[in-house]
Design a protein around this motif. Structure first.
Motif, short mmCIF file in Angstrom:
data_model
loop_
_atom_site.label_atom_id
_atom_site.label_comp_id
_atom_site.label_asym_id
_atom_site.label_seq_id
_atom_site.Cartn_x
_atom_site.Cartn_y
_atom_site.Cartn_z
N MET A 1 0.83 -1.19 0.00
CA MET A 1 0.00 0.00 0.00
C MET A 1 0.87 1.24 0.00
O MET A 1 2.05 1.20 0.36
N ASN A 2 0.23 2.34 -0.36
CA ASN A 2 0.88 3.65 -0.35
C ASN A 2 0.12 4.55 0.62
O ASN A 2 -1.04 4.30 0.93
N VAL A 3 0.78 5.62 1.03
CA VAL A 3 0.12 6.62 1.85
C VAL A 3 0.40 7.98 1.21
O VAL A 3 1.48 8.18 0.63
N ILE A 4 -0.57 8.87 1.28
CA ILE A 4 -0.40 10.20 0.71
C ILE A 4 -0.97 11.22 1.69
O ILE A 4 -2.05 11.02 2.25
N ALA A 5 -0.21 12.31 1.92
CA ALA A 5 -0.65 13.32 2.88
C ALA A 5 0.06 14.65 2.60
O ALA A 5 1.15 14.67 2.03
N CYS A 107 2.20 0.11 4.75
CA CYS A 107 2.53 0.93 3.58
C CYS A 107 4.00 0.78 3.21
O CYS A 107 4.86 0.71 4.08
N ARG A 108 4.26 0.77 1.90
CA ARG A 108 5.63 0.65 1.38
C ARG A 108 6.18 1.98 0.89
O ARG A 108 7.37 2.18 0.82
N TYR A 155 8.96 8.90 0.39
CA TYR A 155 9.67 8.02 1.31
C TYR A 155 9.38 6.58 0.92
O TYR A 155 8.30 6.28 0.42
N GLU A 156 10.33 5.71 1.21
CA GLU A 156 10.11 4.28 1.01
C GLU A 156 10.47 3.55 2.28
O GLU A 156 11.40 3.93 3.00
N ARG A 157 9.70 2.49 2.54
CA ARG A 157 9.98 1.67 3.72
C ARG A 157 11.30 0.95 3.51
O ARG A 157 11.59 0.45 2.42
N VAL A 158 12.10 0.91 4.54
CA VAL A 158 13.43 0.28 4.48
C VAL A 158 13.26 -1.23 4.52
O VAL A 158 12.45 -1.76 5.23
#
Length: 158
Positions: A1-5, A107-108, A155-158
């Motif tokens: 999933m993605n997140v946007i804010a 979220c990735r 940003y990306e999840r590590v």
């Protein structure tokens, strides 16, 4: 999933049930990124949309424990597990605060609009800067609208 804010300098996202500001360039970016994808949101966020109606050209997945809540054109999930079972991998989490906090671990990628201003606020997005679970993947040059400077960060999840 993605997140946007969209966040201010303090990672604030809202006050009194509404966004801190509306930037037309950011709204266009939001539409371009989310159209054709599922969006995940809470009942209060849905209420802020024009007419309280779901977003067009997107599958609207609403997380709400309110038993009588059943808006036309949206799918309502009463708990996180049922929502996660139904949500596609390319869905966008779009708010509010409690939905962001609940779903951020799944979220990735995070698409964040950083607004170079601080407002009085009562809702916040988790700060990703310095969070060891996230790394800065891309940062665009600053833009300006109506005296407000902002820029896009991914940003990306590590």
């Amino acid at each position: 999933m993605n997140v946007i804010a969209a966040v201010d300098q303090n990672w604030a996202i809202g006050k009194d049930g509404d966004q801190l500001c509306y930037l037309s360039a950011d709204l266009k970016r939001f539409q371009a990124l989310t159209t054709g994808h599922a969006v995940i949101l809470g009942r209060k966020t849905l209420a802020t949309f024009p007419g309280g109606r779901p977003l067009k050209n997107r599958r609207n997945l609403v997380l709400s424990r309110t038993p009588s809540f059943a808006p036309e054109g949206a799918e309502v999930f009463r708990d996180l597990d049922s929502l996660l079972a139904a949500a596609p991998a390319d869905a966008f989490v779009i708010g509010g605060e409690s939905v962001y906090r609940a779903l951020l671990p799944w979220c990735r990628r995070a698409y964040i609009t950083k607004i170079h201003h601080a407002w009085p606020a009562d809702t916040f997005f988790p700060t990703l800067d310095g969070d060891p679970a996230w790394r800065l993947a891309a940062e665009e040059p600053p833009l300006e609208q109506d005296g407000l400077v902002f820029h896009y960060v991914t940003y990306e999840r590590v």
